[in-house]
Design a protein around this motif. Structure first.
Motif, short mmCIF file in Angstrom:
data_model
loop_
_atom_site.label_atom_id
_atom_site.label_comp_id
_atom_site.label_asym_id
_atom_site.label_seq_id
_atom_site.Cartn_x
_atom_site.Cartn_y
_atom_site.Cartn_z
N VAL A 3 10.46 6.34 -10.32
CA VAL A 3 11.50 5.37 -10.59
C VAL A 3 11.37 4.23 -9.59
CG1 VAL A 3 13.99 4.97 -10.71
CG2 VAL A 3 13.04 7.15 -11.48
N LEU A 4 11.30 2.99 -10.12
CA LEU A 4 11.09 1.82 -9.27
C LEU A 4 12.36 0.98 -9.17
CD1 LEU A 4 7.60 0.65 -10.64
CD2 LEU A 4 8.07 2.32 -8.84
N THR A 5 12.40 0.13 -8.20
CA THR A 5 13.48 -0.84 -8.08
C THR A 5 13.41 -1.81 -9.26
OG1 THR A 5 12.08 -2.22 -6.69
CG2 THR A 5 13.60 -0.69 -5.57
N ALA A 6 14.49 -2.59 -9.46
CA ALA A 6 14.58 -3.49 -10.62
C ALA A 6 13.42 -4.47 -10.67
CB ALA A 6 15.92 -4.23 -10.59
N ASP A 7 12.96 -4.92 -9.50
CA ASP A 7 11.84 -5.88 -9.50
C ASP A 7 10.48 -5.21 -9.61
OD1 ASP A 7 11.60 -4.74 -7.00
OD2 ASP A 7 11.98 -6.58 -5.87
N GLY A 8 10.46 -3.86 -9.62
CA GLY A 8 9.20 -3.13 -9.77
C GLY A 8 8.34 -3.12 -8.54
N CYS A 9 8.88 -3.52 -7.38
CA CYS A 9 8.06 -3.64 -6.17
C CYS A 9 8.10 -2.40 -5.29
CB CYS A 9 8.52 -4.85 -5.36
SG CYS A 9 8.25 -6.44 -6.20
N ALA A 10 9.12 -1.56 -5.44
CA ALA A 10 9.26 -0.42 -4.54
C ALA A 10 9.62 0.83 -5.33
CB ALA A 10 10.32 -0.70 -3.48
N THR A 52 0.82 -1.21 0.00
CA THR A 52 0.00 0.00 0.00
C THR A 52 0.85 1.26 0.00
OG1 THR A 52 -1.72 -1.19 1.22
CG2 THR A 52 -1.89 1.20 1.18
N ARG A 53 1.96 1.27 0.77
CA ARG A 53 2.82 2.46 0.81
C ARG A 53 3.30 2.82 -0.59
NH1 ARG A 53 6.81 5.79 2.79
NH2 ARG A 53 8.77 5.66 1.63
N HIS A 54 3.78 1.85 -1.31
CA HIS A 54 4.34 2.14 -2.63
C HIS A 54 3.25 2.42 -3.66
CE1 HIS A 54 8.50 1.51 -1.50
NE2 HIS A 54 8.08 0.48 -0.74
N GLU A 55 2.07 1.83 -3.47
CA GLU A 55 0.94 2.18 -4.34
C GLU A 55 0.60 3.65 -4.20
OE1 GLU A 55 -0.59 0.30 -6.52
OE2 GLU A 55 -0.60 -1.80 -5.89
N VAL A 56 0.61 4.17 -2.95
CA VAL A 56 0.32 5.59 -2.72
C VAL A 56 1.40 6.46 -3.35
CG1 VAL A 56 0.05 7.39 -0.97
CG2 VAL A 56 -0.99 5.14 -0.62
N THR A 98 11.63 14.65 -3.75
CA THR A 98 11.91 13.75 -4.88
C THR A 98 12.37 12.37 -4.46
OG1 THR A 98 14.18 14.58 -5.06
CG2 THR A 98 12.47 15.68 -6.41
N GLN A 99 12.87 12.21 -3.24
CA GLN A 99 13.35 10.91 -2.79
C GLN A 99 12.29 10.22 -1.94
OE1 GLN A 99 16.33 9.58 -3.92
NE2 GLN A 99 16.12 11.44 -5.20
N ALA A 100 11.97 9.01 -2.32
CA ALA A 100 10.93 8.28 -1.60
C ALA A 100 11.27 8.11 -0.12
CB ALA A 100 10.71 6.92 -2.25
N ALA A 101 12.55 8.03 0.21
CA ALA A 101 12.95 7.85 1.60
C ALA A 101 12.58 9.03 2.46
CB ALA A 101 14.46 7.59 1.66
N ASP A 102 12.38 10.21 1.85
CA ASP A 102 12.02 11.41 2.62
C ASP A 102 10.51 11.53 2.83
OD1 ASP A 102 14.68 12.29 2.77
OD2 ASP A 102 14.54 13.24 0.79
#
Length: 587
Positions: free
Chosen positions: A463-470, A449-453, A486-490
């Motif tokens: 931009v997603l990780t190589a597996d497209g999950c995050a 859900t977090r990454h869907e949002v 711009t950074q998802a970690a923030d």
């Protein structure tokens, strides 16, 4: 018992904030009481609607109740028995309308068959002669029944001495006026309400009456109907009678036709009394914010059992302002349940606006014996000091439970607020964040859900990780401070209505699946991508303790907050409600 009301009996599938039901307990298992409340938003014992006195009893009362979780209300019976519920109407949120606004009135009596008041039979014309009667008594009864309305229309009293048909055997030498007859078993009584007691001559869509059956000849029921409505006798009932001599009252809302006339069917002979409590406006009325209904979780605002029992002939005050979600100003009338308990004997309670009523001119609840507990619904206009008075003809304790209020002329309710149920937070059930399973992968695509949002709310292609999950990066605008990231970690995902707040405002009663659905709701405004420090500052606060730093964002924030609360039928506290009103005023 949980009763689905949304989508049934004319109540819309969505949009109804409260419903009006006539609720009956019949074939009662034992003495007890019954409570109707919005599912998930109240607790057993916090209010009551009707009281059962003995095994086998049938008793009814009108109930106005907010619509609870999933379009349902809960019916709790402490003693058991069969339950019946008839839908009479519903309320929807609005800010200003023409039709459907309630105008409360100082109660006025418009029907009393004991006095010949209000009941207008059809004219018999000159249809009877003295020879048509089997006895002088029958002739005298007929003569005086119609004389009040039409005079000696059949010309039975030739010398105008008040003694009709003196040629018949048994005729006395002096006038004898018989007692007014009861409404007969299986009969229909008609009476006009248009133009009476403050009801307009034309234009009212419905009227609210307190109807009383008294001196009943036996067990039966009373059914109140508009003049043009052809419901079959027994299709529903408003008052139930169980014994000879009984007096029972019930609040009734009945539509009005162009004739402005109401009819009452009685299955057993009884006298009838009707007092007007108010009316609902029609489509031809002016558009206004006055008379809009705001439901609250039923709340007890008066219980004299905490002190000395009020004496006969005394008056107690109902002061609803600032209690149970009713604002300190802005209420013109209240919808309530009024109970007399530990009654000292035969008597009645009368509720009226303070300073505007006369004791004895109307009635609301009737007691028939010592020790009785009995309730009736009431629509109570408030006096100029914001209170209503309850006159007590015979010493009894008084309980008052309020289910909502009607707005006055002081200002419009923002439509986003109307329909919210005001109630204190539940603090008796401990909150456990782990029971609100969040950040699940509902669709099985490896993105929780977090990454869907993050994906849905990024204003650029993320931009997603190589597996497209995050999500690694994107472009997000924090809606609370309007800064870019711009950074998802923030970025953190904020539950707009925090899980702890949802728990305290109704979610404590949800199933594990309902909690999971709320915590991962991608279809509404509940999940918001925000900067981490802002999310931490907000924590689990409601708008009464935390608002977005920028006033320019208050409108959208409060709008989204009310959307979530209504969607999930979550309550708001009075402080929360006031804070939302403050923010919505910036829209």
């Amino acid at each position: 018992m949980i009763l689905k009301v949304a989508g049934r009996g004319g109540v819309p599938v969505t949009g109804a904030s409260a419903v009006v039901l006539n609720v009956t307990v019949t074939q009662a298992t034992r003495a007890g009481w019954m409570q109707v409340y919005p599912t998930g938003q109240s607790a057993v014992g916090s209010s009551s609607n009707l009281n059962v006195e003995y095994t086998g009893q049938s008793i009814a009362n009108m109930v106005t109740v907010p619509v609870g979780d999933n379009g349902t209300v809960t019916l709790y019976s402490s003693g058991g028995g069969h339950l019946l519920a008839d839908a009479f109407g519903y309320y929807t949120p609005a800010s200003s309308v023409a039709s459907g606004r309630f105008e409360a009135l100082t109660p006025v009596r418009v029907l009393d068959t004991r006095e010949g008041l209000g009941n207008h039979p059809m004219s018999p014309d000159d249809s009877m002669n003295c020879g048509d009667f089997t006895s002088w008594t029958a002739a005298n009864d007929w003569f005086w029944y119609y004389h009040l309305y039409f005079g000696d229309i059949a010309q039975l009293d030739g010398d105008n001495d008040g003694i009709p048909c003196e040629s018949l055997a048994g005729a006395p030498s002096t006038m004898q006026i018989p007692p007014r007859p009861k409404a007969a078993s299986g009969s229909t009584t008609y009476f006009e309400v248009a133009g009476k007691g403050g009801v307009p001559q034309v234009g009212a869509s419905a009227v609210v009456l307190n109807v009383t059956a008294t001196q009943a000849s036996g067990a039966g029921w009373v059914q109140v109907m508009p003049f043009t409505y052809s419901a079959a006798a027994g299709a529903y009932s408003n008052i139930n009678l169980t014994r000879v001599g009984q007096t029972a009252a019930g609040l009734v809302t009945v539509p009005l036709s162009e004739t402005g006339t109401v009819k009452i069917y009685t299955s057993t002979a009884t006298h009838l009394i009707a007092d007007i409590a108010g009316y609902y406006t029609g489509a031809s009325d002016e558009t206004s914010s006055r008379g809009l209904f705001v439901p609250i979780v039923p709340t007890r605002i008066r219980d004299t059992r905490s002190g000395v029992k009020p004496s006969s002939g005394s008056t107690v005050s109902l002061a609803p302002a600032g209690k149970g979600g009713i604002p300190s100003t802005g209420a013109a009338a209240i919808a309530m349940n009024l109970t007399a308990t530990q009654a000292s004997g035969v008597g009645y309670l009368q509720v009226y606006p303070t300073g505007e009523g006369t004791p004895g001119s109307s009635s609301s609840v009737n007691t028939e014996r010592a020790g009785q507990t009995i309730a009736n619904a009431a629509m109570a206009k408030l006096g100029t000091d914001g209170t209503a008075s309850v006159y007590i003809s015979r010493s009894t304790h008084v309980l008052g439970d309020v289910a909502g209020y009607f707005t006055d002329d002081s200002g419009a309710i923002d439509p986003r607020l109307n329909g919210l149920n005001i109630a204190p937070h539940n603090t008796t059930v401990a909150y456990n964040r782990d029971s609100w399973n969040h950040w699940i992968d509902a669709d099985g695509d490896c993105q929780n859900t977090r990454h869907e949002v993050l994906i849905n709310q990024s204003r650029s292609e993320p931009v997603l990780t190589a597996d497209g999950c995050a999500v690694i990066s994107g472009f997000w605008v924090d809606p609370y401070i309007l800064e870019n990231w711009t950074q998802a970690a923030d970025v953190q995902i904020d539950h707009l209505v925090a899980l702890a707040n949802a728990h305290r405002s109704g979610g404590w009663a949800w199933t594990a699946q309902q909690k999971e659905d709320f915590a991962n709701d991608l279809l509404g405004p509940e999940l918001v991508a925000v900067e981490g420090s802002v999310n931490q500052a907000k924590a689990d606060s409601g708008p009464e303790t935390w608002k977005p730093p920028l006033t320019s964002t208050w409108c959208s924030y409060a709008t989204n907050w009310t959307t979530v609360k209504r969607k999930y039928a979550l309550t708001v506290t009075q402080a929360e409600y006031d804070a939302l009103a403050q923010m919505l005023a910036t829209c």
